[in-house]
Design a protein around this motif. Structure first.
Motif, short mmCIF file in Angstrom:
data_model
loop_
_atom_site.label_atom_id
_atom_site.label_comp_id
_atom_site.label_asym_id
_atom_site.label_seq_id
_atom_site.Cartn_x
_atom_site.Cartn_y
_atom_site.Cartn_z
N ALA A 34 0.84 -1.20 0.00
CA ALA A 34 0.00 0.00 0.00
C ALA A 34 0.88 1.24 0.00
O ALA A 34 1.58 1.50 0.98
CB ALA A 34 -0.92 0.00 1.22
N PRO A 35 0.85 2.02 -1.07
CA PRO A 35 1.58 3.28 -1.05
C PRO A 35 0.97 4.24 -0.03
O PRO A 35 -0.20 4.12 0.33
CB PRO A 35 1.43 3.82 -2.48
CG PRO A 35 0.23 3.13 -3.02
CD PRO A 35 0.12 1.82 -2.31
N ILE A 36 1.77 5.17 0.42
CA ILE A 36 1.30 6.20 1.35
C ILE A 36 1.22 7.52 0.59
O ILE A 36 2.16 7.90 -0.11
CB ILE A 36 2.26 6.35 2.56
CG1 ILE A 36 2.26 5.07 3.39
CG2 ILE A 36 1.85 7.56 3.40
CD1 ILE A 36 3.25 5.10 4.54
N VAL A 37 0.09 8.19 0.74
CA VAL A 37 -0.08 9.54 0.22
C VAL A 37 -0.10 10.45 1.42
O VAL A 37 -0.89 10.25 2.35
CB VAL A 37 -1.38 9.67 -0.60
CG1 VAL A 37 -1.59 11.11 -1.05
CG2 VAL A 37 -1.36 8.73 -1.80
N GLU A 38 0.78 11.43 1.42
CA GLU A 38 0.89 12.31 2.58
C GLU A 38 -0.19 13.38 2.58
O GLU A 38 -0.52 13.95 1.55
CB GLU A 38 2.28 12.94 2.64
CG GLU A 38 3.34 11.93 3.01
CD GLU A 38 4.62 12.57 3.48
OE1 GLU A 38 4.58 13.47 4.35
OE2 GLU A 38 5.67 12.16 2.97
N LYS A 39 -0.74 13.61 3.76
CA LYS A 39 -1.69 14.69 3.99
C LYS A 39 -0.89 15.93 4.39
O LYS A 39 0.16 15.78 4.99
CB LYS A 39 -2.66 14.32 5.11
CG LYS A 39 -3.73 13.35 4.71
CD LYS A 39 -4.61 13.09 5.91
CE LYS A 39 -6.02 12.78 5.54
NZ LYS A 39 -6.85 12.57 6.73
N PRO A 40 -1.34 17.11 4.16
CA PRO A 40 -2.59 17.43 3.50
C PRO A 40 -2.50 17.14 1.99
O PRO A 40 -1.44 17.21 1.40
CB PRO A 40 -2.77 18.92 3.76
CG PRO A 40 -1.39 19.44 3.95
CD PRO A 40 -0.60 18.32 4.55
N LEU A 41 -3.64 16.83 1.42
CA LEU A 41 -3.72 16.43 0.02
C LEU A 41 -3.89 17.68 -0.84
O LEU A 41 -4.98 18.03 -1.23
CB LEU A 41 -4.89 15.48 -0.17
CG LEU A 41 -4.91 14.28 0.79
CD1 LEU A 41 -6.24 13.56 0.72
CD2 LEU A 41 -3.78 13.34 0.47
N SER B 253 -1.68 13.89 -6.13
CA SER B 253 -0.99 12.63 -5.81
C SER B 253 -1.94 11.52 -5.38
O SER B 253 -1.73 10.35 -5.71
CB SER B 253 0.10 12.85 -4.76
OG SER B 253 -0.45 13.32 -3.55
N LEU B 254 -3.00 11.84 -4.67
CA LEU B 254 -3.95 10.82 -4.23
C LEU B 254 -4.59 10.12 -5.43
O LEU B 254 -4.56 8.89 -5.53
CB LEU B 254 -5.04 11.43 -3.34
CG LEU B 254 -6.18 10.48 -2.95
CD1 LEU B 254 -5.66 9.34 -2.08
CD2 LEU B 254 -7.29 11.23 -2.26
N PHE B 255 -5.12 10.88 -6.35
CA PHE B 255 -5.81 10.27 -7.48
C PHE B 255 -4.83 9.66 -8.48
O PHE B 255 -5.17 8.69 -9.15
CB PHE B 255 -6.79 11.25 -8.11
CG PHE B 255 -7.95 11.50 -7.19
CD1 PHE B 255 -8.98 10.57 -7.08
CD2 PHE B 255 -7.98 12.61 -6.36
CE1 PHE B 255 -10.03 10.76 -6.20
CE2 PHE B 255 -9.02 12.81 -5.48
CZ PHE B 255 -10.05 11.88 -5.40
N GLN B 256 -3.62 10.17 -8.54
CA GLN B 256 -2.60 9.53 -9.37
C GLN B 256 -2.26 8.15 -8.80
O GLN B 256 -2.15 7.18 -9.54
CB GLN B 256 -1.34 10.40 -9.46
CG GLN B 256 -0.30 9.81 -10.42
CD GLN B 256 -0.85 9.65 -11.83
OE1 GLN B 256 -1.31 10.62 -12.42
NE2 GLN B 256 -0.82 8.44 -12.37
N GLN B 257 -2.13 8.05 -7.48
CA GLN B 257 -1.87 6.76 -6.85
C GLN B 257 -3.03 5.78 -7.06
O GLN B 257 -2.82 4.60 -7.31
CB GLN B 257 -1.59 6.91 -5.35
CG GLN B 257 -0.22 7.42 -5.04
CD GLN B 257 0.87 6.40 -5.34
OE1 GLN B 257 0.64 5.23 -5.64
NE2 GLN B 257 2.11 6.86 -5.28
N ILE B 258 -4.26 6.28 -6.95
CA ILE B 258 -5.43 5.43 -7.19
C ILE B 258 -5.39 4.89 -8.63
O ILE B 258 -5.58 3.69 -8.86
CB ILE B 258 -6.74 6.19 -6.91
CG1 ILE B 258 -6.88 6.45 -5.40
CG2 ILE B 258 -7.95 5.43 -7.45
CD1 ILE B 258 -7.99 7.41 -5.04
#
Length: 125
Positions: free
Chosen positions: A102-109, A113-118
């Motif tokens: 599971a990759p980690i996406v750092e907050k704050p978003l 990057s969140l949707f790229q990882q998805i």
């Protein structure tokens, strides 16, 4: 690129902050995803079924840490692609997340990057 309506992936988004959960759900829906939103790990476990395409788990849940929820999911034999959202993830968390693929996406978003990882997870990258 947003998914087509015929193959609309379903995201299970788990975040204990109702405002963040609403914002993430809205952002996902505007990108063509279906969303199941939960505020707790217990709720996520109850809502997780074969229709879910990707798990988006906050590390700071009110009942258990997101990485522990992910371990429970993996221990149950569920291999749905997943990512963790965390603020300043520790080295230990990074190791645990890597062990669960599971990759980690750092907050704050503040970026895409969140949707790229998805997208990467759904593409099998």
């Amino acid at each position: 690129m947003a998914p087509s309506s015929n193959t609309r992936p379903i995201l299970l988004i788990v975040d204990g902050d109702p405002e963040v959960l609403r914002a993430l759900a809205f952002m996902a829906e505007t990108r063509g995803y279906g969303v199941i939103g939960c505020a707790t790990a217990a709720g996520a476990l109850a809502d997780l079924d074969g229709s879910v395409s990707c798990l988006v788990l906050d590390q700071n849940l009110p009942d258990v840490p997101g990485v522990r929820l992910l371990k429970q999911i993996r221990d149950a034999g569920i291999r749905t692609p997943a990512l963790l959202m965390a603020t300043s993830p520790s080295a230990a968390l990074q190791i645990q997340a890597a062990a669960a693929a599971a990759p980690i996406v750092e907050k704050p978003l503040l970026d895409e990057s969140l949707f790229q990882q998805i997208e990467n997870l759904l593409a099998g990258a």
